[in-house]
Design a protein around this motif. Structure first.
Motif, mmCIF file in Angstrom:
data_model
loop_
_atom_site.group_PDB
_atom_site.id
_atom_site.type_symbol
_atom_site.label_atom_id
_atom_site.label_comp_id
_atom_site.label_asym_id
_atom_site.label_seq_id
_atom_site.Cartn_x
_atom_site.Cartn_y
_atom_site.Cartn_z
ATOM 1 N N VAL A 243 38.679 40.099 32.736
ATOM 2 C CA VAL A 243 39.314 40.667 33.920
ATOM 3 C C VAL A 243 40.661 40.000 34.116
ATOM 4 O O VAL A 243 40.786 38.777 34.017
ATOM 5 N N GLY A 244 41.677 40.817 34.400
ATOM 6 C CA GLY A 244 43.003 40.277 34.669
ATOM 7 C C GLY A 244 43.802 41.236 35.524
ATOM 8 O O GLY A 244 43.338 42.321 35.877
ATOM 9 N N THR A 245 45.019 40.813 35.842
ATOM 10 C CA THR A 245 45.916 41.602 36.672
ATOM 11 C C THR A 245 47.154 41.948 35.866
ATOM 12 O O THR A 245 47.792 41.059 35.286
ATOM 13 N N THR A 246 47.513 43.231 35.845
ATOM 14 C CA THR A 246 48.693 43.680 35.117
ATOM 15 C C THR A 246 49.960 43.315 35.906
ATOM 16 O O THR A 246 49.878 42.999 37.094
ATOM 17 N N ASP B 65 46.671 36.217 34.077
ATOM 18 C CA ASP B 65 45.550 35.561 34.764
ATOM 19 C C ASP B 65 44.193 35.961 34.189
ATOM 20 O O ASP B 65 43.158 35.732 34.810
ATOM 21 N N ALA C 101 47.816 45.919 39.127
ATOM 22 C CA ALA C 101 46.544 46.621 38.922
ATOM 23 C C ALA C 101 45.520 45.699 38.256
ATOM 24 O O ALA C 101 45.876 44.841 37.448
ATOM 25 N N LYS C 102 44.268 45.909 38.597
ATOM 26 C CA LYS C 102 43.176 45.152 37.974
ATOM 27 C C LYS C 102 42.829 45.801 36.640
ATOM 28 O O LYS C 102 42.703 47.019 36.556
ATOM 29 N N ALA C 103 42.699 44.997 35.601
ATOM 30 C CA ALA C 103 42.302 45.473 34.276
ATOM 31 C C ALA C 103 40.982 44.803 33.906
ATOM 32 O O ALA C 103 40.840 43.586 34.058
ATOM 33 N N VAL C 104 40.023 45.607 33.438
ATOM 34 C CA VAL C 104 38.707 45.097 33.064
ATOM 35 C C VAL C 104 38.348 45.645 31.681
ATOM 36 O O VAL C 104 38.522 46.833 31.417
ATOM 37 N N VAL D 23 38.347 51.133 36.812
ATOM 38 C CA VAL D 23 38.190 50.246 37.958
ATOM 39 C C VAL D 23 38.461 51.038 39.230
ATOM 40 O O VAL D 23 39.498 51.701 39.345
ATOM 41 N N ARG E 90 37.853 48.296 45.083
ATOM 42 C CA ARG E 90 37.083 47.077 44.824
ATOM 43 C C ARG E 90 37.946 45.886 44.691
ATOM 44 O O ARG E 90 38.946 45.747 44.227
ATOM 45 N N LEU F 14 48.566 40.205 30.875
ATOM 46 C CA LEU F 14 47.480 39.817 31.785
ATOM 47 C C LEU F 14 47.476 38.296 31.915
ATOM 48 O O LEU F 14 46.571 37.620 31.409
#
Length: 123
Positions: free
Chosen positions: A83-86, A61, A90-93, A119, A123, A59
């Motif tokens: 919160v980050g991007t894989t 970011d 994909a968004k990871a929260v 998620v 969104r 992640l």
């Protein structure tokens, strides 16, 4: 924001994306407890460095936000959202509370209750 505050210091270190800054927030004898996954508990800031190096790899970011906090004597209670991007976009929260104590200005013990959040793809 108080840079001497262990919660702010950890949040800023995570948001710097530098695993060494994150590891520096913890004592050498730091103990991590994860009550929902007891097998994931560990001791030592070296393991923090290893873990956050891997997290930033997955992640890159990731951004951390502290939603709420409270102090009860030596205990610091906080609610986090990360919160980050894989790598596949994909968004990871992750959200949840973290309870901690400190020694000599560094985090010495935690109980992590962070959990992945489902998620909505729209969104």
């Amino acid at each position: 924001m108080n840079t001497n505050d262990p919660i702010d210091r950890l949040k800023n270190a995570i948001n710097s994306h530098d695993p060494r800054q994150v590891a520096d927030c913890f004592t050498a004898t730091y103990r991590s407890e994860t009550p929902h996954r007891p097998q994931d508990g560990f001791t030592g800031s070296g393991r923090v460095l290893t873990n956050w190096t891997a997290i930033f790899g997955q992640l890159p970011d990731i951004q951390a936000e502290v939603l709420r906090r409270a102090t009860d004597g030596a205990e610091l209670w906080s609610e986090w959202e990360m919160v980050g991007t894989t790598p596949d976009g994909a968004k990871a929260v992750m959200r949840g509370p973290v309870i901690m104590t400190t020694r000599d200005g560094r985090i010495d013990w935690t109980r992590f209750y962070l959990s992945p959040v489902a998620v909505n793809a729209d969104r």
